[in-house]
Scaffold this active site. Structure first.
Site, PDB file in Angstrom:
ATOM      1  N   THR A 270       0.818  -1.208   0.000  1.00 51.48           N
ATOM      2  CA  THR A 270       0.000   0.000   0.000  1.00 51.48           C
ATOM      3  C   THR A 270       0.853   1.261   0.000  1.00 51.48           C
ATOM      4  O   THR A 270       1.989   1.238   0.495  1.00 51.48           O
ATOM      5  CB  THR A 270      -0.905   0.004   1.256  1.00 51.48           C
ATOM      6  OG1 THR A 270      -1.528   1.269   1.385  1.00 51.48           O
ATOM      7  CG2 THR A 270      -0.109  -0.255   2.537  1.00 51.48           C
ATOM      8  N   ASP A 271       0.281   2.351  -0.487  1.00 46.50           N
ATOM      9  CA  ASP A 271       1.003   3.633  -0.431  1.00 46.50           C
ATOM     10  C   ASP A 271       1.134   4.148   1.004  1.00 46.50           C
ATOM     11  O   ASP A 271       1.945   5.039   1.274  1.00 46.50           O
ATOM     12  CB  ASP A 271       0.326   4.688  -1.320  1.00 46.50           C
ATOM     13  CG  ASP A 271      -1.122   4.986  -0.942  1.00 46.50           C
ATOM     14  OD1 ASP A 271      -1.661   4.367   0.000  1.00 46.50           O
ATOM     15  OD2 ASP A 271      -1.726   5.864  -1.601  1.00 46.50           O
ATOM     16  N   GLU A 272       0.343   3.591   1.926  1.00 42.42           N
ATOM     17  CA  GLU A 272       0.369   4.105   3.312  1.00 42.42           C
ATOM     18  C   GLU A 272       1.715   3.868   3.998  1.00 42.42           C
ATOM     19  O   GLU A 272       2.000   4.503   5.015  1.00 42.42           O
ATOM     20  CB  GLU A 272      -0.769   3.479   4.134  1.00 42.42           C
ATOM     21  CG  GLU A 272      -2.122   3.813   3.557  1.00 42.42           C
ATOM     22  CD  GLU A 272      -3.276   3.577   4.520  1.00 42.42           C
ATOM     23  OE1 GLU A 272      -3.038   3.401   5.722  1.00 42.42           O
ATOM     24  OE2 GLU A 272      -4.422   3.573   4.049  1.00 42.42           O
TER      25      GLU A 272
ATOM     26  N   TYR B  82      -1.938  -0.483  10.988  1.00 41.50           N
ATOM     27  CA  TYR B  82      -2.078  -1.130   9.678  1.00 41.50           C
ATOM     28  C   TYR B  82      -0.868  -0.843   8.795  1.00 41.50           C
ATOM     29  O   TYR B  82      -0.218  -1.764   8.281  1.00 41.50           O
ATOM     30  CB  TYR B  82      -3.366  -0.667   8.983  1.00 41.50           C
ATOM     31  CG  TYR B  82      -3.383  -0.983   7.494  1.00 41.50           C
ATOM     32  CD1 TYR B  82      -3.481  -2.291   7.039  1.00 41.50           C
ATOM     33  CD2 TYR B  82      -3.277   0.037   6.541  1.00 41.50           C
ATOM     34  CE1 TYR B  82      -3.475  -2.587   5.675  1.00 41.50           C
ATOM     35  CE2 TYR B  82      -3.277  -0.241   5.182  1.00 41.50           C
ATOM     36  CZ  TYR B  82      -3.371  -1.555   4.752  1.00 41.50           C
ATOM     37  OH  TYR B  82      -3.360  -1.845   3.406  1.00 41.50           O
TER      38      TYR B  82
ATOM     39  N   LYS C 219       2.082  -3.325   7.290  1.00 44.81           N
ATOM     40  CA  LYS C 219       2.355  -3.511   5.859  1.00 44.81           C
ATOM     41  C   LYS C 219       3.806  -3.147   5.544  1.00 44.81           C
ATOM     42  O   LYS C 219       4.467  -3.822   4.757  1.00 44.81           O
ATOM     43  CB  LYS C 219       1.395  -2.665   5.006  1.00 44.81           C
ATOM     44  CG  LYS C 219      -0.056  -3.115   5.021  1.00 44.81           C
ATOM     45  CD  LYS C 219      -0.295  -4.503   4.423  1.00 44.81           C
ATOM     46  CE  LYS C 219      -0.059  -4.572   2.932  1.00 44.81           C
ATOM     47  NZ  LYS C 219      -0.480  -5.897   2.372  1.00 44.81           N
TER      48      LYS C 219
HETATM   49  P1  NAD Z   1      -9.875  -7.138   2.091  1.00 43.07           P
HETATM   50  O1  NAD Z   1      -9.883  -6.862   3.556  1.00 43.07           O
HETATM   51  O2  NAD Z   1     -11.084  -6.850   1.280  1.00 43.07           O
HETATM   52  O3  NAD Z   1      -9.530  -8.686   1.853  1.00 43.07           O
HETATM   53  C1  NAD Z   1      -8.536  -9.357   2.573  1.00 43.07           C
HETATM   54  C2  NAD Z   1      -8.718 -10.851   2.327  1.00 43.07           C
HETATM   55  O4  NAD Z   1      -7.685 -11.539   3.040  1.00 43.07           O
HETATM   56  C3  NAD Z   1     -10.051 -11.404   2.835  1.00 43.07           C
HETATM   57  O5  NAD Z   1     -10.618 -12.255   1.865  1.00 43.07           O
HETATM   58  C4  NAD Z   1      -9.674 -12.172   4.085  1.00 43.07           C
HETATM   59  O6  NAD Z   1     -10.527 -13.268   4.353  1.00 43.07           O
HETATM   60  C5  NAD Z   1      -8.261 -12.639   3.744  1.00 43.07           C
HETATM   61  N1  NAD Z   1      -7.440 -12.894   4.929  1.00 43.07           N
HETATM   62  C6  NAD Z   1      -7.279 -12.079   6.016  1.00 43.07           C
HETATM   63  N2  NAD Z   1      -6.466 -12.665   6.903  1.00 43.07           N
HETATM   64  C7  NAD Z   1      -6.094 -13.860   6.371  1.00 43.07           C
HETATM   65  C8  NAD Z   1      -5.235 -14.907   6.805  1.00 43.07           C
HETATM   66  N3  NAD Z   1      -4.610 -14.856   7.989  1.00 43.07           N
HETATM   67  N4  NAD Z   1      -5.060 -15.976   5.999  1.00 43.07           N
HETATM   68  C9  NAD Z   1      -5.695 -16.048   4.803  1.00 43.07           C
HETATM   69  N5  NAD Z   1      -6.532 -15.087   4.347  1.00 43.07           N
HETATM   70  C10 NAD Z   1      -6.716 -14.011   5.121  1.00 43.07           C
HETATM   71  O7  NAD Z   1      -8.595  -6.378   1.547  1.00 43.07           O
HETATM   72  P2  NAD Z   1      -8.378  -5.635   0.147  1.00 43.07           P
HETATM   73  O8  NAD Z   1      -8.858  -4.244   0.249  1.00 43.07           O
HETATM   74  O9  NAD Z   1      -8.843  -6.516  -0.952  1.00 43.07           O
HETATM   75  O10 NAD Z   1      -6.775  -5.576   0.145  1.00 43.07           O
HETATM   76  C11 NAD Z   1      -6.019  -6.662  -0.370  1.00 43.07           C
HETATM   77  C12 NAD Z   1      -4.542  -6.345  -0.269  1.00 43.07           C
HETATM   78  O11 NAD Z   1      -4.263  -5.140  -0.982  1.00 43.07           O
HETATM   79  C13 NAD Z   1      -4.075  -6.091   1.164  1.00 43.07           C
HETATM   80  O12 NAD Z   1      -2.794  -6.654   1.307  1.00 43.07           O
HETATM   81  C14 NAD Z   1      -4.016  -4.573   1.285  1.00 43.07           C
HETATM   82  O13 NAD Z   1      -3.036  -4.178   2.211  1.00 43.07           O
HETATM   83  C15 NAD Z   1      -3.626  -4.192  -0.130  1.00 43.07           C
HETATM   84  N6  NAD Z   1      -4.088  -2.854  -0.588  1.00 43.07           N
HETATM   85  C16 NAD Z   1      -5.405  -2.489  -0.464  1.00 43.07           C
HETATM   86  C17 NAD Z   1      -5.813  -1.254  -0.964  1.00 43.07           C
HETATM   87  C18 NAD Z   1      -7.264  -0.800  -0.889  1.00 43.07           C
HETATM   88  O14 NAD Z   1      -7.555   0.350  -1.218  1.00 43.07           O
HETATM   89  N7  NAD Z   1      -8.187  -1.637  -0.501  1.00 43.07           N
HETATM   90  C19 NAD Z   1      -4.874  -0.405  -1.561  1.00 43.07           C
HETATM   91  C20 NAD Z   1      -3.535  -0.802  -1.642  1.00 43.07           C
HETATM   92  C21 NAD Z   1      -3.152  -2.055  -1.166  1.00 43.07           C
HETATM   93  O1  DAU Z   2      -4.120   4.042   0.475  1.00 47.73           O
HETATM   94  C1  DAU Z   2      -4.361   2.675   0.386  1.00 47.73           C
HETATM   95  C2  DAU Z   2      -5.198   2.223   1.550  1.00 47.73           C
HETATM   96  O2  DAU Z   2      -6.508   2.732   1.342  1.00 47.73           O
HETATM   97  C3  DAU Z   2      -5.233   0.718   1.721  1.00 47.73           C
HETATM   98  O3  DAU Z   2      -3.941   0.257   2.015  1.00 47.73           O
HETATM   99  C4  DAU Z   2      -6.193   0.311   2.827  1.00 47.73           C
HETATM  100  O4  DAU Z   2      -6.287  -1.102   2.884  1.00 47.73           O
HETATM  101  C5  DAU Z   2      -7.553   0.888   2.516  1.00 47.73           C
HETATM  102  O5  DAU Z   2      -8.444   0.599   3.564  1.00 47.73           O
HETATM  103  C6  DAU Z   2      -7.468   2.391   2.305  1.00 47.73           C
HETATM  104  O6  DAU Z   2      -7.166   3.082   3.548  1.00 47.73           O
HETATM  105  P1  DAU Z   2      -7.907   4.461   3.965  1.00 47.73           P
HETATM  106  O7  DAU Z   2      -7.843   4.574   5.418  1.00 47.73           O
HETATM  107  O8  DAU Z   2      -7.413   5.590   3.134  1.00 47.73           O
HETATM  108  O9  DAU Z   2      -9.405   4.109   3.444  1.00 47.73           O
HETATM  109  P2  DAU Z   2     -10.862   4.328   4.104  1.00 47.73           P
HETATM  110  O10 DAU Z   2     -11.855   3.991   3.047  1.00 47.73           O
HETATM  111  O11 DAU Z   2     -10.966   3.678   5.430  1.00 47.73           O
HETATM  112  O12 DAU Z   2     -10.888   5.919   4.340  1.00 47.73           O
HETATM  113  C7  DAU Z   2     -10.710   6.826   3.263  1.00 47.73           C
HETATM  114  C8  DAU Z   2     -10.741   8.222   3.848  1.00 47.73           C
HETATM  115  O13 DAU Z   2     -12.084   8.512   4.295  1.00 47.73           O
HETATM  116  C9  DAU Z   2      -9.861   8.429   5.060  1.00 47.73           C
HETATM  117  O14 DAU Z   2      -9.311   9.739   5.024  1.00 47.73           O
HETATM  118  C10 DAU Z   2     -10.806   8.294   6.244  1.00 47.73           C
HETATM  119  C11 DAU Z   2     -12.122   8.821   5.687  1.00 47.73           C
HETATM  120  N1  DAU Z   2     -13.347   8.214   6.241  1.00 47.73           N
HETATM  121  C12 DAU Z   2     -13.461   6.845   6.226  1.00 47.73           C
HETATM  122  C13 DAU Z   2     -14.591   6.240   6.710  1.00 47.73           C
HETATM  123  C14 DAU Z   2     -14.702   4.733   6.708  1.00 47.73           C
HETATM  124  C15 DAU Z   2     -14.385   9.018   6.711  1.00 47.73           C
HETATM  125  O15 DAU Z   2     -14.294  10.255   6.696  1.00 47.73           O
HETATM  126  N2  DAU Z   2     -15.508   8.397   7.182  1.00 47.73           N
HETATM  127  C16 DAU Z   2     -15.654   7.045   7.226  1.00 47.73           C
HETATM  128  O16 DAU Z   2     -16.700   6.554   7.705  1.00 47.73           O
END
Ligand code: NAD
Ligand code: DAU
Length: 353
Positions: free
Chosen positions: A134-136, A159, A163
């Site tokens: 992730t970019d975080e 988190y 990562k």
């Molecule tokens: P998600 O939470 O939707 O899915 C995570 C999946 O991993 C689920 O299906 C869960 O059951 C499985 N999982 C969790 N713990 C596990 C374990 N111990 N063993 C096996 N499976 C397990 O997450 P996502 O948003 O699809 O993110 C997927 C990946 O991409 C993550 O590594 C996250 O850090 C990364 N990522 C997410 C975003 C985003 O915006 N969502 C952006 C950049 C990177």
């Molecule tokens: O940048 C990549 C990341 O983006 C991934 O690595 C993470 O897995 C993914 O969850 C996401 O993280 P964020 O914390 O940026 O996403 P989230 O959707 O939780 O929140 C987006 C923004 O909105 C953040 O600034 C917090 C704000 N927010 C979020 C929720 C859930 C609100 O203001 N209200 C809310 O109820």
């Protein structure tokens, strides 16, 4: 271009993983894909209903922390690629319960790396351990600048620290043991099948149901949004063409303040439901800010474009409209994933709003 026959995808029942599996099966009809997923609250096999009958696809319910299971899977399926997405992924949950994040994101990644390295000792041909990050990990930006692949790590939440740790472990296994790896760090994804604890699906659901729209702090934090299918296409491109040991940033050059995005969603959902313009504006509720809330993320994705020719395929306007259409058309999915534990989670996080 590398070619892979048997790919292990971890976390394939989650949001991004389900799109990655669909993409790999569609683009590489000879590839066998095994999805290892523990089916936590975030994993849902409904996300993969359309591929479950594909003879090249198999599902294994299991934990990436289970070293014996992973060893068995390598013996059975002879994986030549691992695409590692399994993680605890929600920042707010990491603030409430950090230990689960350290367990899965750090220990789980280490266990998977070690099993992969042991399985691939002395093997011939293309191999790749692809870690999805992730970019975080880069921390939080001020008003100016973009994260590049050389930006020093500065994670600030449980988190993002977990990562960042996992990224370091992946590089350590590359440098120490010669494990072939690639890493990508992507910005915020949006699209179908995202669990509605994340901003966009949570807001769409609440606008649909005329519930309060919880905006953290002043709503001025900025995120760089990318359509999930474009992330999946980038992963495909990096898996097959990325240089060994290299890191690629993935993003959409698409920065939005949270409050502006909420306004855009209100306009789209209200219009789609035939309500007068602005109906749901009054639902906006400013709530206590997230602890340690990162102000701004923005990605410089020039490396992946220059080296691998990838760029996003659709505009945010197109992607957001399609996403709203999908959630409103798939109310059953939204309702089923928000039954049970979700209600308890929502009350803990947001009270009775
Ligand atoms: P998600 O939470 O939707 O899915 C995570 C999946 O991993 C689920 O299906 C869960 O059951 C499985 N999982 C969790 N713990 C596990 C374990 N111990 N063993 C096996 N499976 C397990 O997450 P996502 O948003 O699809 O993110 C997927 C990946 O991409 C993550 O590594 C996250 O850090 C990364 N990522 C997410 C975003 C985003 O915006 N969502 C952006 C950049 C990177
Ligand atoms: O940048 C990549 C990341 O983006 C991934 O690595 C993470 O897995 C993914 O969850 C996401 O993280 P964020 O914390 O940026 O996403 P989230 O959707 O939780 O929140 C987006 C923004 O909105 C953040 O600034 C917090 C704000 N927010 C979020 C929720 C859930 C609100 O203001 N209200 C809310 O109820």
């Amino acid at each position: 271009m590398r070619n892979f026959k048997n790919t292990l995808v971890t976390g394939g029942a989650g949001f991004i993983g389900s799109h990655v599996i669909r993409r790999l099966l569609n683009q590489h009809p000879d590839m066998n894909v095994v999805n290892l997923d523990a089916l936590t609250y975030a994993g849902n096999l409904e996300n993969l209903r359309d591929v479950e009958a594909n003879p090249h696809y198999s599902f294994v319910k299991g934990d990436i922390c289970d070293a014996a299971l992973i060893k068995q899977l390598f013996e059975k399926y002879r994986f030549d690629a691992v695409v590692h997405l399994a993680a605890e992924s929600h920042v707010d949950r990491s603030i409430e319960n950090p230990m689960a994040f350290l367990e899965t994101n750090i220990m789980g990644t280490a266990i998977l790396l070690h099993a992969t390295k042991n399985a691939w000792i002395g093997s011939e041909g293309d191999r790749c351990f692809y870690h999805i990050s992730t970019d975080e990990v880069y921390g939080s930006l001020g008003d100016e600048g973009l994260f590049t692949e050389d930006t020093p790590y500065d994670p600030r939440s449980p988190y993002s620290s977990s990562k960042a740790s996992s990224d370091h472990l992946v590089r350590a296994w590359h440098h120490t043991y010669g494990l072939p790896i690639v890493i990508s760090n992507c910005s915020n994804n949006y699209g179908a099948f995202q669990f509605p604890e994340k901003l966009i699906p949570l807001m769409i659901r609440n606008i649909r149901d005329q519930r309060p729209l919880p905006v953290y702090g002043k709503g001025v934090n900025v995120r760089d949004w990318l359509w999930v299918e474009d992330h999946a296409s980038a992963i495909d491109v990096i898996l097959h063409g990325g240089a060994d040991g290299r890191t690629y940033n993935i993003g959409g050059l698409n920065e939005w303040r949270n409050i502006d995005l909420v306004h855009a969603l209100i306009r789209l959902v209200d219009a789609k439901l035939g309500r007068p313009e602005g109906t749901s504006m009054e639902l906006i509720t400013y709530v206590t800010d997230r602890a340690g809330h990162d102000m701004r993320y923005a990605i410089d994705a020039s490396r992946i474009e220059a080296e691998l020719g990838w760029k996003p395929s659709i505009t945010f306007e197109e992607g957001l409209a399609e996403t709203v259409r999908w959630y409103l058309a798939n109310g059953e999915w939204l309702d089923s994933v928000t039954s049970g534990n979700y209600t308890q989670y929502y009350e803990t996080m947001y009270g009775n709003r």
